[in-house]
Each structure stands twice: as C-alpha cells, then as structure tokens.
Motif scaffolding. Structure first.
Motif, PDB file in Angstrom:
ATOM      1  N   LEU A 152      -0.708   3.542 -10.883  1.00  0.00           N
ATOM      2  CA  LEU A 152      -0.821   4.055 -12.221  1.00  0.00           C
ATOM      3  C   LEU A 152       0.137   4.557 -12.599  1.00  0.00           C
ATOM      4  CD1 LEU A 152      -4.576   5.096 -12.006  1.00  0.00           C
ATOM      5  CD2 LEU A 152      -3.771   3.114 -13.290  1.00  0.00           C
ATOM      6  N   LYS A 153       0.878   5.479 -11.890  1.00  0.00           N
ATOM      7  CA  LYS A 153       2.034   6.178 -12.334  1.00  0.00           C
ATOM      8  C   LYS A 153       3.275   5.210 -12.506  1.00  0.00           C
ATOM      9  CE  LYS A 153       5.002   9.914 -10.701  1.00  0.00           C
ATOM     10  NZ  LYS A 153       5.477  10.929  -9.844  1.00  0.00           N
ATOM     11  N   SER A 154       3.364   4.290 -11.774  1.00  0.00           N
ATOM     12  CA  SER A 154       4.541   3.168 -12.112  1.00  0.00           C
ATOM     13  C   SER A 154       4.056   2.500 -13.402  1.00  0.00           C
ATOM     14  CB  SER A 154       4.332   2.284 -10.886  1.00  0.00           C
ATOM     15  OG  SER A 154       5.352   1.215 -11.131  1.00  0.00           O
ATOM     16  N   GLN A 160       0.809  -1.347   0.032  1.00  0.00           N
ATOM     17  CA  GLN A 160      -0.028  -0.106   0.017  1.00  0.00           C
ATOM     18  C   GLN A 160       0.933   1.311  -0.054  1.00  0.00           C
ATOM     19  OE1 GLN A 160      -2.224  -0.753   3.661  1.00  0.00           O
ATOM     20  NE2 GLN A 160      -3.910  -1.434   2.642  1.00  0.00           N
ATOM     21  N   HIS A 161       0.244   2.376  -0.420  1.00  0.00           N
ATOM     22  CA  HIS A 161       1.061   3.520  -0.661  1.00  0.00           C
ATOM     23  C   HIS A 161       0.174   4.557   0.054  1.00  0.00           C
ATOM     24  CE1 HIS A 161       3.252   1.266  -3.625  1.00  0.00           C
ATOM     25  NE2 HIS A 161       4.351   1.726  -3.164  1.00  0.00           N
ATOM     26  N   PHE A 162       0.820   5.527   0.977  1.00  0.00           N
ATOM     27  CA  PHE A 162       0.163   6.557   1.682  1.00  0.00           C
ATOM     28  C   PHE A 162       0.781   7.867   1.503  1.00  0.00           C
ATOM     29  CE2 PHE A 162      -1.260   2.795   3.930  1.00  0.00           C
ATOM     30  CZ  PHE A 162      -2.656   2.734   3.984  1.00  0.00           C
ATOM     31  N   ASP A 163      -0.186   8.911   1.448  1.00  0.00           N
ATOM     32  CA  ASP A 163       0.344  10.369   1.645  1.00  0.00           C
ATOM     33  C   ASP A 163      -0.013  10.754   2.947  1.00  0.00           C
ATOM     34  OD1 ASP A 163       1.427  10.231  -0.916  1.00  0.00           O
ATOM     35  OD2 ASP A 163      -0.282  11.837  -1.482  1.00  0.00           O
ATOM     36  N   ILE A 164       0.968  10.969   3.917  1.00  0.00           N
ATOM     37  CA  ILE A 164       0.711  11.026   5.350  1.00  0.00           C
ATOM     38  C   ILE A 164       0.780  12.681   5.624  1.00  0.00           C
ATOM     39  CG2 ILE A 164       1.426  10.479   7.641  1.00  0.00           C
ATOM     40  CD1 ILE A 164       2.605   8.003   6.576  1.00  0.00           C
ATOM     41  N   VAL A 216       2.346   3.578 -15.912  1.00  0.00           N
ATOM     42  CA  VAL A 216       2.676   4.476 -17.244  1.00  0.00           C
ATOM     43  C   VAL A 216       4.167   4.386 -17.536  1.00  0.00           C
ATOM     44  CG1 VAL A 216       2.584   6.851 -17.673  1.00  0.00           C
ATOM     45  CG2 VAL A 216       0.386   5.872 -16.614  1.00  0.00           C
ATOM     46  N   LYS A 217       4.826   4.702 -16.462  1.00  0.00           N
ATOM     47  CA  LYS A 217       6.320   4.657 -16.850  1.00  0.00           C
ATOM     48  C   LYS A 217       6.823   3.245 -17.311  1.00  0.00           C
ATOM     49  CE  LYS A 217      10.788   5.238 -14.046  1.00  0.00           C
ATOM     50  NZ  LYS A 217      11.189   5.456 -12.820  1.00  0.00           N
ATOM     51  N   ARG A 218       6.490   2.497 -16.681  1.00  0.00           N
ATOM     52  CA  ARG A 218       6.744   0.922 -17.280  1.00  0.00           C
ATOM     53  C   ARG A 218       6.216   0.935 -18.886  1.00  0.00           C
ATOM     54  NH1 ARG A 218       4.809  -3.600 -18.356  1.00  0.00           N
ATOM     55  NH2 ARG A 218       2.582  -3.043 -18.023  1.00  0.00           N
ATOM     56  N   VAL A 219       5.110   1.287 -19.053  1.00  0.00           N
ATOM     57  CA  VAL A 219       4.460   1.283 -20.423  1.00  0.00           C
ATOM     58  C   VAL A 219       5.525   2.051 -21.426  1.00  0.00           C
ATOM     59  CG1 VAL A 219       2.397   1.732 -22.114  1.00  0.00           C
ATOM     60  CG2 VAL A 219       2.028   0.469 -19.723  1.00  0.00           C
ATOM     61  N   ARG A 220       5.927   3.288 -20.798  1.00  0.00           N
ATOM     62  CA  ARG A 220       6.552   4.213 -21.685  1.00  0.00           C
ATOM     63  C   ARG A 220       7.837   3.223 -21.846  1.00  0.00           C
ATOM     64  NH1 ARG A 220       6.797   8.069 -18.751  1.00  0.00           N
ATOM     65  NH2 ARG A 220       5.188   9.492 -19.710  1.00  0.00           N
ATOM     66  N   VAL A 272      -3.008   6.250  -1.498  1.00  0.00           N
ATOM     67  CA  VAL A 272      -2.489   6.511  -3.054  1.00  0.00           C
ATOM     68  C   VAL A 272      -1.984   5.358  -3.769  1.00  0.00           C
ATOM     69  CG1 VAL A 272      -2.352   9.075  -2.570  1.00  0.00           C
ATOM     70  CG2 VAL A 272      -0.180   7.647  -2.270  1.00  0.00           C
ATOM     71  N   THR A 273      -2.598   4.311  -3.160  1.00  0.00           N
ATOM     72  CA  THR A 273      -2.215   2.984  -3.904  1.00  0.00           C
ATOM     73  C   THR A 273      -2.601   2.923  -5.297  1.00  0.00           C
ATOM     74  OG1 THR A 273      -2.161   1.871  -1.656  1.00  0.00           O
ATOM     75  CG2 THR A 273      -2.078   0.543  -3.577  1.00  0.00           C
TER      76      THR A 273
END
Length: 621
Positions: free
Chosen positions: A420-422, A388-392, A424-428, A414-415
């Motif tokens: 999604l950001k990761s 999981q990813h959090f903005d604290i 998109v980067k991988r797709v690029r 913000v998981t």
C-alpha cells in the motif's frame, strides 16, 4: 561419451530436485530416480523442453508449472474398496481379531497414509460401520487420512464422487452410506465427521501414534530403499503392539520378520510383534520436572496449554536456546518457512531462515550481547514470483534469575502495508506527471486516431489467427480423445494378459502339487526354487523352510552329498540321468531306499529338477 552424458543428466536432476525443495518445500529426494525421471520427462515433453536446466528456468518464471509438475509426480490412483479380495480378507479375518483385542470402551484409531482423493478413507469408514454397527462406529472409530497433495485432499474433504467411481460398491451400501447430490453422491455427514483429513509427508513428519490399523497401499513403491526403511520405522512406531499394517500388492516386508508378523502375504497384511526390538524411531519425550500426583499433572497440563497457545499464535515465531539450538517452531513458522517439527533440536544456523531473507545470526549475537530487542523492518522475501515483506523482532529472554536463557524471533507480515505504501507513492508520482501529460493530450489524440485505425486492421488479422488456433485446438482435442481410447484398449489388453498369466501360474502350481513323488527344482546355484507337496510328505520339511536355501546344506533324511556328482553332470551335460538308489530315512524315521531322477531345468537361468520317490521294493505290501 554416453556414460558422461548420463552422469550430467543425473546431476542436473538432483539440482532440479534441490531447487524444488528450496522453492516450494516439497522433498522428492527419497523417491526412486527411475520413477521421478519418467514423470518429470513427461511434463518436460508436454511443455516442449529437453533439458532439466531449461525446465528449472521455466519453474522459476511460472508458478502454475509447479502445480502441473506436482500433479504429474504425485500419481493419484485410487477407488472405493480397491482390490476387493484384499478388503474382504481384511473385514472377515483382521477386523474381528482387532475388535477382540480392543476393550469395548477404547477408541479404535486408524490411519490411511497416502489417501489421495479419499476413497480409501471412506471405504474404511464403511467397513467399520458394517462390522461394528453405525452407532458403535460413530462412538469409537477415528480415521486419520493424510496425503502430501493438497489438491487431492480438497477433493477428499468434499466427499463427492460420481456414480461411475462408486461402481465397485454394492448398491445397498451406496444407498446406505452415500446421498445423491445432483449428478454426484456425497458421503453421509455423521460418518464423515469421524474421518480427519490433513496434509502429512510420511518421509519427514512425525507419525500418528497408538494405531490399531495403518493402511498405506501402493505408496512405498515410489520411494528408494533408504526412504522405505525410514518410513517403515515410523510405521512400526505408530502401531500399537498387535496393530495391523495393510500394504499394496507391490509392497512387502521381507526383512522385517523381527518386527512384523505375516498375517497374509498374498493380501500384504502384517501385524506388529510384541516388544521394541529394532525400533530406531523415538519421538522426543516431554521433559517434566520430578513430582508426583496432582502436581505433576498440573505442571504437564500447564506446559501443554502454554505450548498450544504459542503454537497457535498468529505470528510466525522461532525460539533458540543459549546453545544456538531451535527449541520452538510454532505452526505459522512451519507453514511460512517450510519447517517441520523435526527441525526442533537442530542448530539454528543449519536452517535456511537463519540467513534468508536476512542474516539473523549476527543480529541474535548483537541482541544477546546488548540485552535489548532489535527490529529489522520491511525485509523482503521472494517466494516463487511473489514477494513478501516482514518486520522481524529479535528479543532476548531472561529467566527468573535475570540470566539470558533464549532468544525469540518473531516475523510480522507487513506485505500488504508495504504494498500500500509503495502504491501510494506510485500514485502520487503518477498524479504529478499526469498534469504535464494533459498538456500534450490534444496533440496526441490526433495521432491516436490514426493509430486506432491501424489497430482495427491488426485486430481483424488477430481474429483470423485466433480462428485458426481454435481449429488447431479442436484437432488436438480429437487426437487426445483418440489417445485416451487407445490407452483404455491397452489397459484392457493388459488386464486380460494378467488374468491369463494368473490362470497359467495356478495351473502349473496345481500340476506340481498333484504329483505324488517329491519334486524339487534347483537353480543354477543349487538353491531350492520349488518344493512340492510330495517332497513335504516324503521328508517332512515345509516349502517355506527350504525355499532359496542351498539344497546340499539341508538337514533331512536324504544324504544329499551322494547326489552331488549326478547333479553336477546334469548341469554340465544338460542330459537326464538316474535313477540313483539312495538309502534314506523318511519323515517318520523309517529306513527307505529312495530312487532319485535328475533332469535339466530349461526355465529361467537354468538349473535341475530332482524327482524322488520311495523304491517300490521298499514299499509295504
């Protein structure tokens, strides 16, 4: 050598339990170690693992294994009106008294703790509907049904049962309270709405209060003595004065006579005594500033609404006061980080969330010192095999005077955005390399054709292996079916054996009761183990007044010190002696001569049997 190995095994089990508590929030440390060891070993045998350390490694790599382990530990055994004799006593003796003590306009509150798949809760609903009438039951009765097993609760909420599981229910009751739904039967919807299901851990979570009846059957027996004591404290708090507690056959409150009155020890039904003596559990009181009348009500209501709004917030939030103590944990935070209402009031530094997934204590100090809001973005937290990813957000709060009073910590999930950001980067990156790969595709196609031919041959081999595996699975299924039949046979044999033992016990009790003379059985330590009706009639002492008491310290009409030499000789020689004539006073104070015979007792751990009867020469007429 063997003792050292057992110690290592016990330590490894404790480490495994600590890992389960930290990884999934399930605290089994209060369970009996013998039961836990058997259940965990059963699961380890199923997966072919011999050591706790290796099994912990499997749990760290397999989220599915947690579910299988919990289903093995949390044994869900229940049925509709399980143990009908106890339920009949409850309906005929307890419920009428409960209804008499409850005003007609007052709600009747019932809690089924450890409800498993719901049969017990629905049995309660049927029982009260039959006692009160359906309309009155729908108006007054509220049943709370809780369990720690989410899977069992899902089954309970559906209210669907097979015809076989409803066999203990009388046909007319099944027709009245269940509706056929295909091959299954569903509990009637209007009465179903009076049953509230929810997850609750009786060892950690605050109890439901103001109860008229609390049922917790065959659940306490899985916990150790310390955990049982804490649970009974919670149950005592949960019940109103005069409220009833209904336990299972393997459970009783032998050391709680000051707090619970025995209604029926045979059926394990107890009643809370009046008064607060011995109540160690006190929920934190709601602190409201001094005031009276509408002002006090308004402040309390405003604060309650504010607390409800904060608790229902979509973002996990924790508030810490100036002393570093936790003052607020909202619902999302409790679910997300495995916290409970019991953590409120604890030092924040004692909670795992204070340092994992990120060190928050230093950030709180910085935010407090600089009087500004701090943010830490995309903090990664591992839960099992998932991340999981959090903005604290760490926000200092000031009171009306502008002075610092508390810190609010909010966790925004913000998981999905991070993934999604990761992605998109991988797709690029993939697109950048795709063009280069296309240049060599034609050459690779020729090689691929040869590889495909080889793959076809491998697939044919794999198909044969799968066919063989399928045959092995069918064989295993037959073995399991055979094992199940053997277990059913063993269960039937055990049931017959239990009935035989009950019949033998009843026979022996009947024989002992029918003897006109006073018969007293003493164990090897000279404590009273049996006191028949003849002894009651002769000396006036009831059996419950003398059982497990030292015989030679009892105060009644027989001077027992005269019998000590005879009893001691019988214990040492294991030979019968007597009669000994003893001058005594009967239960009505009449002087009598009592003939006492002493025989060795060949039962469990030895002892003696004393037979006492009034001398015939003293008998009237």
């Amino acid at each position: 050598m063997g003792e050292h190995q057992n110690v290592d095994t016990d330590e490894a089990l404790e480490e495994l339990l600590a890992f389960i508590r930290e990884a999934r929030g399930f605290d089994f440390t209060g369970y009996k170690r013998s039961t836990l060891g058997r259940r965990v070993h059963k699961r380890m045998n199923d997966v072919g693992i011999r050591s706790y350390t290796d099994y912990q490694d499997l749990l760290e790599t397999s989220a599915e294994e947690f579910g299988a382990l919990f289903n093995t530990i949390l044994i869900n055994v229940t049925s509709v009106f399980r143990d009908p004799e106890a339920w009949t006593f409850l309906q005929r003796e307890v419920v009428p008294e409960l209804l008499t003590d409850t005003p007609p306009d007052q709600e009747i509150r019932v809690w089924s703790a450890g409800c498993s798949s719901g049969e017990e809760a629905y049995s309660l609903a049927v029982m009260f509907a039959e006692s009160l009438g359906l309309e009155e039951c729908l108006r007054r009765v509220k049943i709370y049904a809780t369990d720690v097993d989410e899977e069992a609760l899902r089954d309970a909420r559906s209210g669907l049962y097979t015809a076989k599981s409803l066999e203990p229910l009388a046909p007319e009751l099944r027709e009245k309270y269940f509706e056929q739904n295909g091959a299954q039967f569903s509990f009637r919807p209007d009465l179903r709405r009076r049953v509230i299901f929810g997850r609750h851990d009786i060892t950690r979570d605050a109890p439901i209060s103001r109860l008229d009846l609390l049922i917790c059957r065959n659940t306490l027996m899985y916990f150790n003595v310390e955990a049982q004591t804490q649970i009974v404290d919670r149950f005592h708090f949960a019940l109103r004065e005069g409220g009833f507690l209904f336990l299972g056959k393997a459970e009783m409150l032998l050391n709680d006579a000051d707090r619970f009155e025995v209604v029926s020890m045979r059926q394990r039904i107890f009643k809370r005594r009046a008064g607060d003596a011995g109540v160690p559990y006190h929920p934190a009181p709601l602190k409201i500033r001094a005031g009276t009348g509408p002002e006090l009500h308004s402040v309390a209501r405003t604060r309650q609404l504010r607390d409800l709004v904060l608790d229902a917030g979509p973002t996990p939030s924790i508030a810490i006061d100036g002393d570093g103590l936790v003052v607020v944990i909202n619902s999302q935070a409790r679910v997300q980080f495995g916290l409970t209402a019991g953590d409120i009031g604890r030092p924040f530094q004692d909670l795992e969330v204070s340092y994992r997934p990120v060190e928050l204590r230093s950030l709180i100090d910085q935010s407090t010192h600089e009087r500004r809001t701090l943010r830490v973005n995309r903090v990664e937290r591992r839960v099992g095999e998932e991340f999981q990813h959090f903005d604290i957000t760490i926000q200092p709060l000031s009171g009306p005077s502008g002075l610092y009073v508390a810190t609010m910590i909010s966790f925004t999930d913000v998981t999905v955005a991070t993934q999604l950001k990761s992605e998109v980067k991988r797709v690029r990156e993939d697109l950048e390399t795709a063009y280069e790969e296309l240049q060599s595709t034609n050459e690779e196609l020729e090689t691929t054709n040869e590889e495909l031919q080889s793959s076809i041959e491998e697939l044919e081999t794999t198909n044969e292996e799968l066919q063989s595996t399928n045959e092995e699975l069918e064989t295993t299924n037959e073995e399991l079916q055979s094992g199940n039949e053997e277990l059913e046979t063993m269960n039937e044999e055990m049931r017959i054996r239990t009935e035989e033992l009950d019949e033998a016990r009843a026979f022996l009790e009947g024989v002992l009761t029918s003897i006109a003379a006073g018969v007293v059985v003493l164990d090897s330590k000279l404590k009273v183990k049996s006191w028949n009706r003849g002894a009651v009639n002769l000396w006036g002492l009831r059996a419950d007044e003398v059982l497990n008491e030292q015989f030679f310290t009892l105060d009644f009409g027989l001077p027992t010190d005269v019998l000590q030499p005879m009893v001691q000789r019988c214990l040492e020689s294991r030979k019968s002696s007597g009669p000994v004539g003893v001058e005594a006073l009967s239960r009505i104070g009449r002087p009598i001569t009592c003939d006492v015979f002493c025989s060795p007792f060949d039962g469990h751990n030895g002892g003696v049997v004393l037979m006492m009867e009034e001398s015939r020469s003293d008998s009237p007429g």
